[in-house]
Design a protein around this motif. Sequence first.
Motif, PDB file in Angstrom:
ATOM      1  N   LYS A  10       0.827  -1.208   0.000  1.00  0.00           N
ATOM      2  CA  LYS A  10       0.000   0.000   0.000  1.00  0.00           C
ATOM      3  C   LYS A  10       0.860   1.256   0.000  1.00  0.00           C
ATOM      4  O   LYS A  10       1.915   1.301   0.616  1.00  0.00           O
ATOM      5  CB  LYS A  10      -0.918  -0.012   1.238  1.00  0.00           C
ATOM      6  N   ASN A  11       0.391   2.284  -0.678  1.00  0.00           N
ATOM      7  CA  ASN A  11       0.996   3.617  -0.749  1.00  0.00           C
ATOM      8  C   ASN A  11       2.113   3.739  -1.785  1.00  0.00           C
ATOM      9  O   ASN A  11       2.641   4.837  -1.984  1.00  0.00           O
ATOM     10  CB  ASN A  11       1.509   4.097   0.612  1.00  0.00           C
ATOM     11  N   HIS A  18       0.753   6.023  -4.346  1.00  0.00           N
ATOM     12  CA  HIS A  18       0.620   7.360  -3.762  1.00  0.00           C
ATOM     13  C   HIS A  18       1.963   8.094  -3.772  1.00  0.00           C
ATOM     14  O   HIS A  18       2.033   9.269  -4.155  1.00  0.00           O
ATOM     15  CB  HIS A  18       0.088   7.227  -2.332  1.00  0.00           C
ATOM     16  N   GLU A  64       0.079  -2.613  -6.966  1.00  0.00           N
ATOM     17  CA  GLU A  64       0.076  -2.428  -5.510  1.00  0.00           C
ATOM     18  C   GLU A  64      -0.695  -3.569  -4.854  1.00  0.00           C
ATOM     19  O   GLU A  64      -1.799  -3.913  -5.270  1.00  0.00           O
ATOM     20  CB  GLU A  64      -0.562  -1.082  -5.164  1.00  0.00           C
ATOM     21  N   THR A 103      -4.560   9.217   2.132  1.00  0.00           N
ATOM     22  CA  THR A 103      -4.184   7.860   2.503  1.00  0.00           C
ATOM     23  C   THR A 103      -3.699   7.876   3.943  1.00  0.00           C
ATOM     24  O   THR A 103      -3.709   8.916   4.604  1.00  0.00           O
ATOM     25  CB  THR A 103      -3.095   7.308   1.563  1.00  0.00           C
ATOM     26  N   SER A 104      -3.309   6.741   4.444  1.00  0.00           N
ATOM     27  CA  SER A 104      -2.819   6.639   5.822  1.00  0.00           C
ATOM     28  C   SER A 104      -1.555   5.803   5.832  1.00  0.00           C
ATOM     29  O   SER A 104      -1.279   5.040   4.890  1.00  0.00           O
ATOM     30  CB  SER A 104      -3.883   5.998   6.717  1.00  0.00           C
ATOM     31  N   LYS A 105      -0.782   5.953   6.869  1.00  0.00           N
ATOM     32  CA  LYS A 105       0.478   5.224   6.976  1.00  0.00           C
ATOM     33  C   LYS A 105       0.215   3.719   7.024  1.00  0.00           C
ATOM     34  O   LYS A 105      -0.712   3.261   7.671  1.00  0.00           O
ATOM     35  CB  LYS A 105       1.254   5.684   8.206  1.00  0.00           C
ATOM     36  N   ASP A 106       1.051   3.001   6.319  1.00  0.00           N
ATOM     37  CA  ASP A 106       0.940   1.550   6.279  1.00  0.00           C
ATOM     38  C   ASP A 106       2.146   0.960   6.988  1.00  0.00           C
ATOM     39  O   ASP A 106       3.290   1.261   6.640  1.00  0.00           O
ATOM     40  CB  ASP A 106       0.904   1.079   4.821  1.00  0.00           C
ATOM     41  N   GLU A 120       1.615  15.285   1.023  1.00  0.00           N
ATOM     42  CA  GLU A 120       1.260  13.962   0.516  1.00  0.00           C
ATOM     43  C   GLU A 120       2.257  12.893   0.956  1.00  0.00           C
ATOM     44  O   GLU A 120       1.867  11.762   1.269  1.00  0.00           O
ATOM     45  CB  GLU A 120       1.134  14.017  -1.009  1.00  0.00           C
ATOM     46  N   GLN A 125       1.752  11.755   4.613  1.00  0.00           N
ATOM     47  CA  GLN A 125       0.691  10.778   4.863  1.00  0.00           C
ATOM     48  C   GLN A 125       1.238   9.353   4.865  1.00  0.00           C
ATOM     49  O   GLN A 125       0.604   8.442   5.391  1.00  0.00           O
ATOM     50  CB  GLN A 125      -0.398  10.909   3.794  1.00  0.00           C
ATOM     51  N   VAL A 126       2.435   9.190   4.307  1.00  0.00           N
ATOM     52  CA  VAL A 126       3.066   7.869   4.213  1.00  0.00           C
ATOM     53  C   VAL A 126       4.255   7.754   5.149  1.00  0.00           C
ATOM     54  O   VAL A 126       4.512   6.696   5.721  1.00  0.00           O
ATOM     55  CB  VAL A 126       3.520   7.608   2.755  1.00  0.00           C
TER      56      VAL A 126
END
Length: 780
Positions: free
Chosen positions: A119-120, A123, A143, A224-227, A585, A588-589
């Motif tokens: 994920k990400n 992004h 992804e 998005t959110s941290k993975d 942006e 967010q990761v």
Amino acid sequence: MAVPVWGILVSRPGVFFARSITRTFHSSRPAALQSELRVLAAESPDSKPALILQCNTQQYIFNCGEGTSRSTVGKTISLTTANNFFFTHAGWDRVGGLPGFLMTITEAGNKNVTLQGPKNLTHVLAATRGFVYRPGTNVQVNEYIDDKPEPFSDKFVKITPVVIHPATTPSYDDDCSAGASLRRVKAAEVVPNMFPPTNVWVEKGPDVDPTYKGNTRNRDLEQTSKDHSRVAYVIEHHDIPGKFDGVLADSLGVPGKPRKNLLRGESITFISTVTNESVTVHPHQVVGPTRKGQIVVILDIPSIEYFSSLMSSPELAAIEEKKDYIACVVHLLGSKEVLTNPEYVAWVRNTYGPETQHLVSCPELPTNCVNLFSATAASVRNSIIDKEIFPVPWHDNTPPKLIAWEGCKTQTLVSNQVYRIYPTPEWDFNTYPHFRSIPRRGRYGDLEKARRRYEDLVASEKTRMMQAERDKEPGTDVEIVTLGTGSQKPALTRNVSATLITTEQGNYLLDCGEGTLGQLTRLYGPEELPKLLRELRFVFISHEHGDHQLGLIGLLRAVHAVKDHDDPNRLLLITPPQHHRWLREISQVEEFGLSRLDLATCHEFLSNVESKPKPYSGTKALALVETCFARHSYASFCIAMTHPSGWKIAYSGDTRPSDNLVIIGRDATVLLHEATFDDSRKEEALKKKHSTTSEAIMVGKDMNARFTILTHFSQRYPIFSHSTRSANVGIAHDLMKVKLTELWKLPLVGRAMKKVGFMPPHEEGEEEEARKAFAEEARD
């Protein structure tokens, strides 16, 4: 058919270099499998771990952290078939070098690239849309959207991703809000616009007005959110069919055409030419036993929180049955806590066979040896001329402490290690790279003669003007540190743009190309670096091009790690407005302390804006900070900073000669101006909106600057050939430190070097030659 592959790394005392090899395969039968795993980059001040697996002509890249691109410069590694990238995480340590690396491989002719990871990943790539644009290149992103992603398979290997999760999720204090936006856009919709089939959608390019309504650049990405997951990879070479015994087949009377059926594992029936009877021949009669495919495993384990998921993974448990065929396991460990954990060591010992080789990387056990031999050799040779202006880059020849896991064969991950998997398994670790002192005589000129020439010139200049008069000049505590002096992409002796201004009241960074943190570490060492980072007051980004900004995330992470949360001196970022979107942006990761930074746009400091004190702690020690528009890409800026004591520094960023810069830089103590091209390439400078040498010098004269430093050279100029006869013009070199009161020495350095014909290695493919020559010179 001749197929170029990697050279074999040959060991000489204290040096690695590669011997180029071309292997020839006969087109009348399938090519024998040649497979090698190479460490492109290891955990070091210059880079983060990256690996490349080559099977015949096909290449597979695993992770691409900051510094990966430069680690390949000048080496005999062709990247034209690096089509498949696999990432263990979408954090900056694993993907920070991807934008620059994509530009490198596409310029090498690679036009089809697939990125695969968690994920990400999409992004992070889409967030670079402001400065990554490659028409005619097909980039696809696969992804992993669940915990059971589909394996990748081609004619050489099967690569199975294994997703693992931490037992608990950490919390962060960053404000990752996306900010205002007309309408947010999916990252997956943005990436195709960054890599269109042809250069027809020019409005989507990075050098136009981002407010254009048809451009996805003026819209925020969907939130998005941290993975926190990591991806392990199990790489299985396909089984190799046994060798066909032609002599035995002839004795059985097997005709030519059906032999391919036997190779496919099928029995055949035919009329024997020997007995004239019907005969059935089975594959095992004429085909040798199948060789089981060798396996490579890559693990990314940040902390002990991942143990439960790792050790309960059915995919990893399944390979225990194949432990005799597991050739190598790469361990990317997040801390020494994992490295020394008895539970982890026991799991490794029980899961893998005793002959499996383990390559281990850990940030607390970095390889601090010299990785960039040509760049370091150039700095060391310069230091013989003047060791104050050109300090020897920090390095440690001591190998990392050996990693001892009972019952396991272990080795620290070091750049350029190679494991030949096929045709015969063989490790080639060589000796830990050892950088010796540079002899004063050698093939690049008589350095001792240059030093004496320089000392004579300095003595003559001191006689002309008393040193006491120079000491009265303002800015005796100010140093200009040129960390990166090249343009577009890293090269052998020049990294991309970054210049540090150090003062007793704080430090200021002008642009921050990829690898800037590594350059700082090499110059100041790990002991001095934290203090320097804590005293960083502002970072100025002149424009949104990768060679001026891709080192920023890594730098901010380092500042975040060493700076107290209650420090009243908040780091200020002065950037083009669209740059803020990139920071939001990426935040967010990746955690890098965005909420603890002051963000300002370059527009706030334009000289025509009503003069008033700026409410930023990052500029409080300065009397005035002014910007102006540069003549380059959209929203490009120059800057001038003035201190109450009277010194003034102007910086051009990338630009054609600019009257605006002349105005804000009037009477500057020093002008740092780009000189991308020499005077013979003026047409190219006009086309690409850069300056030539003479144009940069003229800007300094027009603004009445007391001194001009030329920088940002095209990488075609390893050492700039411009004559430094002018008493107030100097040439910037990487890792150069010069006080404002000693700028007059720079032209003398150039004159001394030119007098003796000093030229460092500069051509592509010369990194190994530099290592080889260095070893030979050191023995003289």
